[in-house]
Design a protein around this motif. Structure first.
Motif, short mmCIF file in Angstrom:
data_model
loop_
_atom_site.label_atom_id
_atom_site.label_comp_id
_atom_site.label_asym_id
_atom_site.label_seq_id
_atom_site.Cartn_x
_atom_site.Cartn_y
_atom_site.Cartn_z
N GLY A 19 -12.64 -26.99 -29.09
CA GLY A 19 -12.64 -28.23 -29.17
C GLY A 19 -13.19 -28.90 -28.53
O GLY A 19 -14.21 -29.12 -28.12
N PRO A 20 -12.75 -30.28 -28.14
CA PRO A 20 -13.68 -31.39 -27.56
C PRO A 20 -13.66 -31.30 -26.05
O PRO A 20 -15.26 -31.46 -25.82
CB PRO A 20 -12.44 -32.44 -28.07
CG PRO A 20 -11.51 -32.55 -28.27
CD PRO A 20 -11.49 -30.90 -29.02
N ARG A 63 -13.37 -33.04 -40.09
CA ARG A 63 -13.06 -32.79 -38.38
C ARG A 63 -14.08 -32.20 -37.10
O ARG A 63 -14.29 -31.92 -36.39
CB ARG A 63 -11.84 -31.44 -38.01
CG ARG A 63 -10.77 -32.10 -39.20
CD ARG A 63 -10.12 -33.49 -37.71
NE ARG A 63 -9.10 -33.90 -38.72
CZ ARG A 63 -7.44 -33.33 -38.36
NH1 ARG A 63 -7.51 -32.08 -37.21
NH2 ARG A 63 -6.52 -33.50 -38.71
N THR A 65 -17.80 -31.88 -35.11
CA THR A 65 -18.90 -32.94 -34.95
C THR A 65 -19.78 -32.99 -34.52
O THR A 65 -20.73 -33.39 -34.80
CB THR A 65 -18.22 -33.67 -33.49
OG1 THR A 65 -18.61 -34.64 -32.98
CG2 THR A 65 -17.45 -32.37 -32.80
N THR A 75 -13.92 -32.37 -33.49
CA THR A 75 -13.17 -34.17 -32.34
C THR A 75 -11.77 -34.02 -32.20
O THR A 75 -11.73 -34.91 -31.23
CB THR A 75 -13.76 -35.38 -33.50
OG1 THR A 75 -11.95 -34.31 -35.28
CG2 THR A 75 -14.75 -34.88 -34.76
N THR A 76 -11.66 -33.06 -32.46
CA THR A 76 -10.16 -32.56 -31.92
C THR A 76 -9.66 -30.92 -31.54
O THR A 76 -9.94 -30.27 -32.67
CB THR A 76 -9.11 -33.49 -32.71
OG1 THR A 76 -7.42 -33.09 -32.10
CG2 THR A 76 -9.08 -33.28 -34.42
N ASN A 78 -5.94 -30.24 -32.18
CA ASN A 78 -5.24 -30.82 -32.82
C ASN A 78 -5.71 -30.23 -35.00
O ASN A 78 -6.37 -30.89 -35.55
CB ASN A 78 -4.78 -31.97 -33.04
CG ASN A 78 -4.27 -32.08 -31.56
OD1 ASN A 78 -3.39 -31.56 -31.16
ND2 ASN A 78 -4.11 -33.59 -30.92
#
Length: 423
Positions: A19-20, A63, A65, A75-76, A78
């Motif tokens: 995740g980010p 999504r 990145t 990027t997220t 979630n």
């Protein structure tokens, strides 16, 4: 290290997905692309991610990145936890495209490999619009000169033919990429991954697995998938796989088949393997006799503690079965001679190696009867805090043992293997 904007799909398989904030989400298992239309470059739609609960989900490529040598960053954090389901017009790069036969618009390669060319990998790259497309195809001849492995060549997507959905549906495709992807995975994880493959690829993979490995995987599939896979095998191969399965699992599977088909398979099996399966089929599946395995650890009273521990250490013995050894008068093959008692693994670990198990017997522990119901068996395990219990018939012969995993398998809903555990 700078993020890559060009990468081969196989390099992504197994990479950690972050995740980010650097939190680990799962691992990449495949790349989803659009089906080929003419010579247009297929778009990369997203990645199939396996969560740590073994559930596989879809993450759109938008999504993503960054793609780095050891990880893929989103990027997220979630993401949708809905189980991945392949849609019409979608193709799996590793599960479906790899190992497929193609034609290349290059007379030199066609002549070099006698026109027998297979796909090794797909190269994907990011465009100026941030979309990802398939741009390259790594190919290799089925055989090189003098029977050696042919060298790999990378060609432009536009020069490759034979990757339409119709082409990919043709039989005879190899499974080297799939076997590599599943190497080292537990049978339950392979079974979970197989269920997400197109039907054609499931059957091709089943044909490629050896009997022992396929038997382990089949035991972890839902009953409907078990029967479907078994019925697509040659009848002799199906009998070989049943021989390699645990007798209780083989009996459960045969119990789902029509009686004539089950009997045909039993007759093809080696009598030494079919006999315990036939005995299990005599009992109702929701009784101790139907739940039990006929191959627990059985010893005579003159066996030493060292020998008993060596038997419990055999890799084929499950942890539940290894928790207890059963002591009988000869013969030790079920149905055995007179049942004398059991010895718990913890007791064996506390005694000198030269001691005899006949002097360590627990003769007070209650036994299960083959006709005991599932409810009675469940209460038995809960009452005595056990994970394994002996099944003894009216003549005092040990005929098998029930383990807690057998009980759970029947207590859970029939489709429990199909229900994924959400993170």
């Amino acid at each position: 290290m700078a993020a890559a904007n060009k990468v081969f799909a196989a390099r992504l398989a197994g990479l950690v997905v972050l995740g980010p904030d650097g939190e680990s989400i799962g691992r990449v298992r495949d790349v989803v692309i659009t089906a080929r239309v003419g010579r247009q470059q297929p778009r990369v739609l997203g990645l199939v991610i396996e969560l740590f609960t073994r559930k596989r989900i879809f993450v759109p490529m938008l999504r993503v990145t960054a793609i780095e040598p050891s990880s893929v960053t989103l990027t997220t954090g979630n993401v949708s936890l809905r189980r991945f389901q392949q849609r019409p017009g979608e193709v799996l790069a590793l599960a479906q495209v790899a190992d497929s036969h193609v034609r290349v618009d290059d007379p030199e390669l066609e002549e070099l490999w006698d026109a027998d060319i297979i796909v090794v990998d797909l190269g994907i790259e990011q465009t100026r619009t941030r979309d990802w497309v398939v741009s390259k195809v790594a190919v290799r001849g089925h055989r090189g000169r003098l029977g050696r492995r042919a060298a790999m060549h990378v060609v432009e997507w536009q020069h490759v033919q034979g990757l339409t959905q119709t082409d990919l549906a043709m039989p005879g495709q190899g499974v080297s990429a799939l076997l590599t992807q599943f190497e080292g995975m537990r049978a339950a994880d392979v079974a979970n991954a197989m269920r997400l493959l197109p039907e054609k690829r499931r059957h091709e993979l089943a044909l490629a697995l050896d009997d022992e490995r396929l038997a382990d995987v089949v035991q972890e599939l839902p009953s409907d998938d078990q029967t479907d896979l078994l019925m697509h095998l040659e009848v002799e191969r199906a009998a070989d796989v049943l021989e390699a399965m645990d007798p209780d699992d083989a009996a459960d599977l045969l119990g789902e088949l029509p009686e004539t088909e089950a009997e045909s398979l039993l007759q093809l099996m080696d009598p030494q393997d079919s006999e315990p399966v036939r005995r299990l089929l005599e009992h109702s599946p929701d009784t101790a006799g139907g739940l039990m395995t006929p191959e627990p650890v059985v010893l005579t009273a003159s066996t030493t503690v060292a020998e008993a521990l060596a038997r419990a250490r055999i890799s084929d013995v499950t942890p539940a079965l290894a928790s207890m050894v059963f002591v009988v008068r000869p013969p030790t093959a079920t149905p055995t001679g007179r049942y004398l008692g059991c010895v718990h693994l913890q007791k064996l670990l506390r005694e000198p190696p030269a001691s005899l198990v006949g002097g360590l017997l627990d003769t007070d522990m209650p036994r299960l009867a083959p006709e005991d119901s599932l409810t009675s068996v469940t209460r038995y395990f809960a009452t005595y805090n056990l994970v394994c219990g002996p099944v003894v018939d009216a003549e005092d012969h040990l005929i098998g043992a029930v383990t807690v995993d057998d009980v759970l398998d029947h207590l859970l809903p029939e489709d429990w293997r199909e229900e994924e555990i959400d993170g």
